[in-house]
Design an enzyme around this catalytic site. Structure first.
Site, short mmCIF file in Angstrom:
data_model
loop_
_atom_site.label_atom_id
_atom_site.label_comp_id
_atom_site.label_asym_id
_atom_site.label_seq_id
_atom_site.Cartn_x
_atom_site.Cartn_y
_atom_site.Cartn_z
N HIS A 113 0.83 -1.22 0.00
CA HIS A 113 0.00 0.00 0.00
C HIS A 113 0.86 1.26 0.00
O HIS A 113 0.72 2.14 -0.83
CB HIS A 113 -0.83 0.03 1.30
CG HIS A 113 -2.20 -0.54 1.13
ND1 HIS A 113 -3.04 -0.19 0.10
CD2 HIS A 113 -2.87 -1.46 1.87
CE1 HIS A 113 -4.18 -0.87 0.21
NE2 HIS A 113 -4.11 -1.63 1.26
N ARG A 169 -5.05 -6.81 -17.84
CA ARG A 169 -5.11 -8.09 -17.08
C ARG A 169 -6.52 -8.20 -16.49
O ARG A 169 -6.83 -7.49 -15.53
CB ARG A 169 -4.08 -8.05 -15.95
CG ARG A 169 -2.63 -7.99 -16.39
CD ARG A 169 -1.70 -8.16 -15.18
NE ARG A 169 -0.29 -8.22 -15.54
CZ ARG A 169 0.54 -7.17 -15.49
NH1 ARG A 169 0.10 -5.98 -15.06
NH2 ARG A 169 1.81 -7.30 -15.83
N ARG A 175 -6.46 -9.22 -22.33
CA ARG A 175 -6.03 -10.63 -22.18
C ARG A 175 -7.13 -11.38 -21.47
O ARG A 175 -7.59 -10.97 -20.40
CB ARG A 175 -4.74 -10.71 -21.35
CG ARG A 175 -4.27 -12.14 -21.08
CD ARG A 175 -2.97 -12.20 -20.33
NE ARG A 175 -3.13 -11.86 -18.90
CZ ARG A 175 -2.09 -11.77 -18.07
NH1 ARG A 175 -0.85 -11.89 -18.52
NH2 ARG A 175 -2.28 -11.49 -16.78
N GLU A 197 4.28 -16.77 -24.48
CA GLU A 197 4.96 -16.88 -23.17
C GLU A 197 5.42 -18.31 -22.93
O GLU A 197 6.22 -18.58 -22.04
CB GLU A 197 4.02 -16.39 -22.05
CG GLU A 197 2.62 -16.96 -22.06
CD GLU A 197 1.65 -16.18 -21.18
OE1 GLU A 197 0.45 -16.21 -21.45
OE2 GLU A 197 2.10 -15.51 -20.23
N ASN A 218 7.86 -12.12 -18.99
CA ASN A 218 8.01 -12.61 -17.60
C ASN A 218 7.94 -14.14 -17.57
O ASN A 218 8.81 -14.80 -17.02
CB ASN A 218 6.89 -12.02 -16.72
CG ASN A 218 6.95 -10.49 -16.68
OD1 ASN A 218 7.85 -9.88 -17.24
ND2 ASN A 218 5.96 -9.88 -16.04
N ASP A 219 6.90 -14.70 -18.20
CA ASP A 219 6.76 -16.17 -18.18
C ASP A 219 7.67 -16.84 -19.21
O ASP A 219 8.20 -17.92 -18.98
CB ASP A 219 5.29 -16.55 -18.43
CG ASP A 219 4.48 -16.48 -17.12
OD1 ASP A 219 5.13 -16.25 -16.06
OD2 ASP A 219 3.26 -16.63 -17.16
N ARG A 222 10.28 -17.43 -11.31
CA ARG A 222 10.78 -16.06 -11.09
C ARG A 222 10.46 -15.57 -9.68
O ARG A 222 10.99 -14.57 -9.23
CB ARG A 222 10.21 -15.10 -12.15
CG ARG A 222 8.71 -15.06 -12.29
CD ARG A 222 8.28 -14.34 -13.58
NE ARG A 222 6.86 -14.48 -13.85
CZ ARG A 222 5.93 -13.65 -13.42
NH1 ARG A 222 6.29 -12.59 -12.71
NH2 ARG A 222 4.66 -13.83 -13.67
N CYS A 224 4.64 -7.31 -23.59
CA CYS A 224 3.99 -6.75 -22.39
C CYS A 224 4.63 -7.24 -21.10
O CYS A 224 4.08 -7.06 -20.02
CB CYS A 224 2.51 -7.07 -22.42
SG CYS A 224 2.19 -8.84 -22.50
#
Lengths: 570, 570
Positions: A189, A296, A332, A431, A454-455, A465, A502
């Site tokens: 936060h 997302r 997506r 990915e 990322n993937d 990761r 992305c």
């Protein structure tokens, strides 16, 4: 002079006196009480006064930080009227005839432990809310003053173990120049709030409260995650210059807000943003985003106890499309499973969730969930420039099957007289390594690719990761990754299709020159990275970057690539 | 006529009358007893008689099945003298004054549940041993006759829920023509024993005991996993022909035991075997294996409570090298983590073990474990033709670091006067996609590659091969996998290095023609697949297979590849 290392959670540099936000002593002892009725009304009294305070903070947050930040305190107000929390406390007071402080402490820590044991980011944030609300009510019960950062009236840097949502909401930008905490990370936060307030912040230092005394001068470098305590005059001067350079750079970035992204030699690429909720669109436009490259949608499904309805989804997609005013929005479809669990789907526990039943695999099996989402998207398509992409595609047959289902639902809607746009581009995330290796076969089927690095990196290097012990293998600049990206770009362009990216790599300053040279068409990143990326690209020549392509792709290690890029594109 | 589907656990076809191996009724009731001393000695008496019986079965197994099968009964005898099992039973008899049967049942089921909860194949087998021994002792306590398959004196097919190790050890090949069970899989005891005895077996039918009556004619097809109950005369005839064809094929295979593996057009490849223990070498030589292509060393580390010593490892490696008499032995260094856990290492629980801290990652970090294994290998190297390969390599730096440690240990040993072979080839497993994509960079560093297709497919398709929900994505013939294999072979040959394969794909009849055409040099598989593979290759032309390479690599789906291969290489 002393230095602490932490996580740069909000960019910028601040220099000011330390203001320790002391955790008030709220130690609670168990006391037996005789008149439980009086004790329950004492508890109600404390709840009422906490509500009053929170209403004021919510107002302040709405004015200073906008709706979604204010919503956090609506959540707190809900906690304060949640019978699931209050009744057990009152029952405990009466049945065990114990003091309200103790009853509250016992009940709330049970909830906090339960929420924190759930392997789910959202539920952990709920735990932080309950801890925050409990602190406030206990303060009233003990008659202990809870520190109120909004009372600060001189330039300070706040030093705290952690900042609760209500602490950060009360930060007055006029005086609070920055903050540093012991715990927390980029997604907590306090970090999110710091970025919205554009207050430099360094979190997760582990030692801020242990080392920094009240009133001592402190430098907070939110770019590199450094905290310098009692700096020499020379260091102060050095950081003042850094601060000014940062402001100058920010001003330079700001000039490009409404500019297209063009390289030095006139080559245009598109800079887009990754978003999770309709409220993020504001940040995209403020930061000069030319499109949404990744919406997302799983946030619509999380933090609730049942699936979102078709209409709820339709509203969300419609809002994003409208707010983007004709700019492209790549949505997506549902990517849950892996580390994103939906308790209400009761999916079986898997030994390797990242290699398991998730995303399109689940959607092709449990089609009603998938078809509901597709209908909502198709209905929203007439409100803007919609593109749809499927996540975690591994085989050509999976893509064909998913697209067939989309067209089936479209046909049904059109038959039922529903308006549906005719030029919805349908693409896929690259990915999973198999899709990069035979990208030429997929390129015949898709309208576009978006590379989810990322993937892709995780599977190509076979390294989770999120697992610190193997994080050294998460190598975006590994030549194997760059060769897979090249295969995808070349395959797409050969079929006249475009390629976006992305993953975090798209906004990374070392990767950008390489990706420009490889011919990437669209770079989708977090909104705050767009202007720095646009500035960087404006100083790069695509042709020059392209000339290094063969050399980079024939290197054998990440270290070689990084050294070469740093040297060549200083 | 009825048909059951199960798992073909041991090849061949058998036709005979059903002999139900009835599970004796060993229901145990809790009874209070007054004289616990008498009850304890009754228990001891039953233990003694069970030991006697097991000694006889062990002898029979030694004669019929060899040392490692007999060892199973030594393990049972150990269980029968294990105070950790016996004492709690006796204590329960005395303290709770309950009958021995009940005390034994309670204690042993506690052990069985504990072992079965461990996610470890070896411990599950221990659970089967305890269940087996408990059955035997309870039989004696209840005075109930345990069926004794060795008493069978006519040709039969055994039908049982499951066959315990002692059941299978007593099977007399002269009369027991085959068996079928409700539960179990390819790796359960009964399946392994059936293969050693070369008795056709179908396990995991779920319904054998529920459907097949004593004395009815049954056909067991261990090749396809089919069981036919009360077959028509016509079906019997059909399966007799199949049986004879199978015997003819086996005879044809047998002719090639000592032959090299040569294609129709004279191209030689090497057929090797995958082994887990020194005892497996016997099967390699019996089946005409030209080398050991993969020695999985983790079995030395499993089923114990501490690391194996350097000398224990040296003995095992020396034995394998000597028994292979100069034939090449490729030893894979420690590959634990993922689904192979070593409780005594207390590795942290990981969210995705297959993407975690395992194999070479662990060995480069906890080097003493790695160096101990390397020293044992180097010391054993003078006893045969040793090759060493590192598992789970993802980057060039990892391979260089592992090889440097090997050379360091070699230097120390040589300095200390220890003889070490000078021509130990050092290679690596290609099982992580990154190493296939930039195989040309690795080919400069290694002496050879061995493609671990089981994991390569898993990571390239991002699908856990042990997860039934995504098993459809475990696609060895996917064009993406075939292209990665091609990259590796071409890169190696360009540097004058050889390439083997030690995943299940290497022994697969659909893959073999493709791999021959791609230029694979060595095929390492389970020993029993060698002769069928040698026969298949002898009927294939390498040139013809090679001519289809471009066509196959440009296909887009597994289904296309399989249909083409079946059609072309009928």
């Amino acid at each position: 002079m002393q230095e602490l290392k932490g996580i740069g959670a909000s960019a910028g540099i601040a220099i000011a006196k330390a203001y320790r936000l002391e955790e008030p002593d709220l130690t609670v002892e168990k006391k037996n009480i005789s008149d439980s009725e009086a004790e329950v009304s004492r508890f109600d009294e404390a709840i009422a006064r906490s509500k009053e305070e929170l209403e004021k903070i919510k107002e302040h947050a709405l004015k200073e930080l906008g709706q979604d930040k204010a919503d956090i305190f609506s959540a707190h107000l809900l906690v304060l009227s949640d019978p699931e929390l209050l009744n057990p406390v009152k029952e405990k007071i009466s049945t065990d005839s114990v003091n309200a402080e103790f009853a509250l402490k016992e009940t709330s820590s049970m909830f906090v432990t339960m929420f924190e044991s759930m392997d789910n980011e959202y539920m952990k944030e709920r735990a932080a809310d309950i801890r925050d609300v409990t602190k406030r009510v206990t303060g009233h019960l003990l008659g202990v003053e809870i520190p109120n950062p909004s009372m600060i009236s001189e330039e300070v840097i706040i030093v705290a173990e952690d900042l609760t949502p209500s602490d950060t909401a009360q930060l007055n930008r006029e005086f609070v120049k920055g903050f540093t905490t012991d715990i927390g990370g980029r997604t907590s936060h306090s970090a999110i709030m710091a970025r919205s307030l554009e207050i430099p912040a360094v979190v997760g230092t582990k030692a801020a409260t242990g080392t920094i005394q009240n009133g001592v001068t402190v430098i907070v470098d939110g770019i590199n995650g450094d905290v310098i305590i009692d700096p020499s005059a020379e260091t102060v001067k050095e950081y003042e210059e850094k601060h000014n350079a940062y402001l100058a750079q920010k001003a330079e970035w700001a000039k490009l807000v409404n500019e297209p992204t063009v390289s030095k030699d006139g080559h245009h690429v598109e800079l887009a943003a990754n978003i999770g909720t309709p409220d993020d669109v504001k940040g995209v436009l403020e930061n000069g985003g030319e499109a949404v490259g990744l919406y997302r949608t799983e946030f619509l499904y999380m933090g609730r106890d049942q699936l979102p309805t078709e209409d709820e989804q339709f509203d969300a997609y419609k809002t994003v499309l409208e707010r983007m005013e004709g700019k492209s929005v790549v949505v997506r479809t549902l990517d849950i499973g892996g580390d994103k669990e939906l308790p209400y789907l009761q999916l079986p526990k898997e030994m390797n969730p990242f290699l398991g039943y998730r995303a399109i695999r689940l959607c092709l099996e449990e089609q009603e969930i998938f078809r509901t989402q597709l209908r909502a998207l198709l209905r929203a398509s007439t409100y803007g420039n919609l593109k749809i992409m499927f996540p975690m595609i591994a085989t050509v047959n999976e893509f064909k099957e998913a697209k067939a289902i989309l067209l089936e639902e479209k046909e049904k809607l059109v038959k039922a007289g529903q308006a549906v746009s005719d030029d919805i581009e349908v693409g896929m995330m690259v990915e999973i390594p198999s899709t990069a290796v035979i990208a030429d076969q997929f390129a015949k089927e898709v309208d576009f690719f978006s590379i989810g690095t990322n993937d892709l990196i995780q599977y190509t290097m076979a390294a989770d990761r999120m697992n610190e012990r193997v994080s050294y293998l998460y190598q975006p600049y590994n030549p194997a990754i760059l060769r897979l990206i090249t295969l995808v770009i070349e395959a797409a362009h050969k079929e006249g299709k475009w390629v976006g990216m992305c993953g975090e790599m798209a906004g990374d300053e070392i990767a950008i020159p390489i990706l420009l040279g490889l011919g990437l068409d669209e770079f989708s990143m977090s909104a705050t990275s767009i202007l720095p990326a646009r500035t960087q690209i404006s100083k790069l020549s695509k042709q020059e970057a392209e000339s290094f392509k063969e050399k980079i792709l024939s290197m054998s290690t990440t270290e070689e690539v990084v050294a070469f890029v740093k040297e060549t594109f200083k």
